[in-house]
Design a protein around this motif. Sequence first.
Motif, mmCIF file in Angstrom:
data_model
loop_
_atom_site.group_PDB
_atom_site.id
_atom_site.type_symbol
_atom_site.label_atom_id
_atom_site.label_comp_id
_atom_site.label_asym_id
_atom_site.label_seq_id
_atom_site.Cartn_x
_atom_site.Cartn_y
_atom_site.Cartn_z
ATOM 1 N N HIS A 14 94.859 59.511 -12.102
ATOM 2 C CA HIS A 14 94.187 60.292 -11.061
ATOM 3 C C HIS A 14 93.137 61.233 -11.638
ATOM 4 O O HIS A 14 91.989 61.235 -11.215
ATOM 5 C CB HIS A 14 95.219 61.084 -10.251
ATOM 6 N N LEU A 15 93.541 62.027 -12.633
ATOM 7 C CA LEU A 15 92.602 62.972 -13.242
ATOM 8 C C LEU A 15 92.841 63.006 -14.747
ATOM 9 O O LEU A 15 93.556 63.853 -15.268
ATOM 10 C CB LEU A 15 92.769 64.364 -12.619
ATOM 11 N N ASP A 32 97.154 63.255 -17.409
ATOM 12 C CA ASP A 32 96.761 63.095 -16.008
ATOM 13 C C ASP A 32 97.108 64.421 -15.346
ATOM 14 O O ASP A 32 98.279 64.705 -15.058
ATOM 15 C CB ASP A 32 97.518 61.934 -15.373
ATOM 16 N N THR A 34 96.816 66.186 -12.471
ATOM 17 C CA THR A 34 97.485 66.435 -11.197
ATOM 18 C C THR A 34 98.841 65.761 -11.087
ATOM 19 O O THR A 34 99.631 66.100 -10.198
ATOM 20 C CB THR A 34 96.589 65.980 -10.037
ATOM 21 N N THR A 61 100.463 71.279 -12.731
ATOM 22 C CA THR A 61 99.401 70.576 -13.449
ATOM 23 C C THR A 61 99.626 70.678 -14.952
ATOM 24 O O THR A 61 100.178 71.662 -15.448
ATOM 25 C CB THR A 61 98.021 71.172 -13.118
ATOM 26 N N PRO A 138 86.228 68.429 -6.262
ATOM 27 C CA PRO A 138 85.633 68.550 -7.597
ATOM 28 C C PRO A 138 84.407 69.458 -7.621
ATOM 29 O O PRO A 138 83.450 69.246 -6.878
ATOM 30 C CB PRO A 138 85.260 67.103 -7.938
ATOM 31 N N ALA A 280 88.128 60.153 -14.012
ATOM 32 C CA ALA A 280 88.959 60.618 -12.903
ATOM 33 C C ALA A 280 88.684 59.845 -11.621
ATOM 34 O O ALA A 280 87.569 59.387 -11.370
ATOM 35 C CB ALA A 280 88.717 62.111 -12.664
ATOM 36 N N GLN A 281 89.731 59.747 -10.805
ATOM 37 C CA GLN A 281 89.602 59.239 -9.448
ATOM 38 C C GLN A 281 89.466 60.376 -8.441
ATOM 39 O O GLN A 281 89.083 60.146 -7.292
ATOM 40 C CB GLN A 281 90.840 58.422 -9.067
ATOM 41 N N THR A 282 89.765 61.576 -8.865
ATOM 42 C CA THR A 282 89.826 62.703 -7.947
ATOM 43 C C THR A 282 88.507 62.877 -7.187
ATOM 44 O O THR A 282 87.420 62.755 -7.743
ATOM 45 C CB THR A 282 90.174 63.992 -8.719
#
Length: 327
Positions: A14-15, A32, A34, A61, A138, A280-282
């Motif tokens: 995710h991040l 990661d 998150t 986190t 973000p 990241a996908q965030t």
Amino acid sequence: MSAVQVKQVVEGVHLGEGPHWVQDQQCLLFVDITKSNVHRYFLQTKRHQVLHIDSGSSESTVSLIIPIEGEPDLFLTSLDRSLAVVKWSTTDPDQHTVKPKAILHTVDDHYPTNRFNDGKCDPQGRLWAGTMGKETAPGQLDMYQGSLFCIDADLNITNRVNKISIANGLAWSLDRKTFYYIDSLAHSIDAFDYDDATSKIENRRTVFDYKASGLAKDLPDGMCIDETGNLWVANFFGKKVMCVDPKVGKIIRKVELPTQNITSVCWGGADYSTLFVTSAQTGLSAEALASDPAAGGTFAITGLGVRGLPPTNFKVNLNLLKEKIAS
């Protein structure tokens, strides 16, 4: 010079953040944030381990992971706005959960929703780690709530810089006289005069201005330095890693990645000629993720024709650390 190659070595998280190469095990550590997970990827065997750190909160986190010198199974990590020690079991399966062995420091009491972000050890093995406010998206958060801290071998903590928005990339010059630093929302790479003996920094100035260089849409993120003294910077929103000569404030080269949100970089591999990159996908919608399948991936870039330097582990008074763990 060999052709530059970009290869994805780990599937999306995710991040992804905080890459750190462990030479004696030929493995890459990264987090990661998150998901409160630490990843360990062995380059030669492709074994991929995941360590989940349980702090007691589902929203916790973890933003950095650094080996502790002299204790191969102990690691320094962050938990929200605390710094902690965790132990990686040598007998558990490749995916398991641990609780922190000790909390070393908790900072920013006046901003309880802050968290640590990037962190790295200086050439003497002191940890430098910075905080930031809680993001709603973000790059969107309350400005100037973070600080940069330095933790020495006796676990003394010193606040070195205040009014940081997103604490990010760190690097030290080859002669150990300059400390390079990124606050992402300042849109610049800054430099300080650095005293290697005392860790004191002063005379902050900008060595590379993103907006003046036509990069207003990019956010500078994680950073490392190569054997020639040039900086390699991850560009969040920018789909690239950039090499900058800090002496003249110019871009030397760019390497494009197959995803847009690039978060951090470190050198590794047997001869430190591989640049590892996290992403990241965030912040990406389901539609955006469908069109960006490499989002959150970890990449290895080879053929750059330059090497990096070995990272420094956290060098701590082990007797003092063991007392902390036992208490």
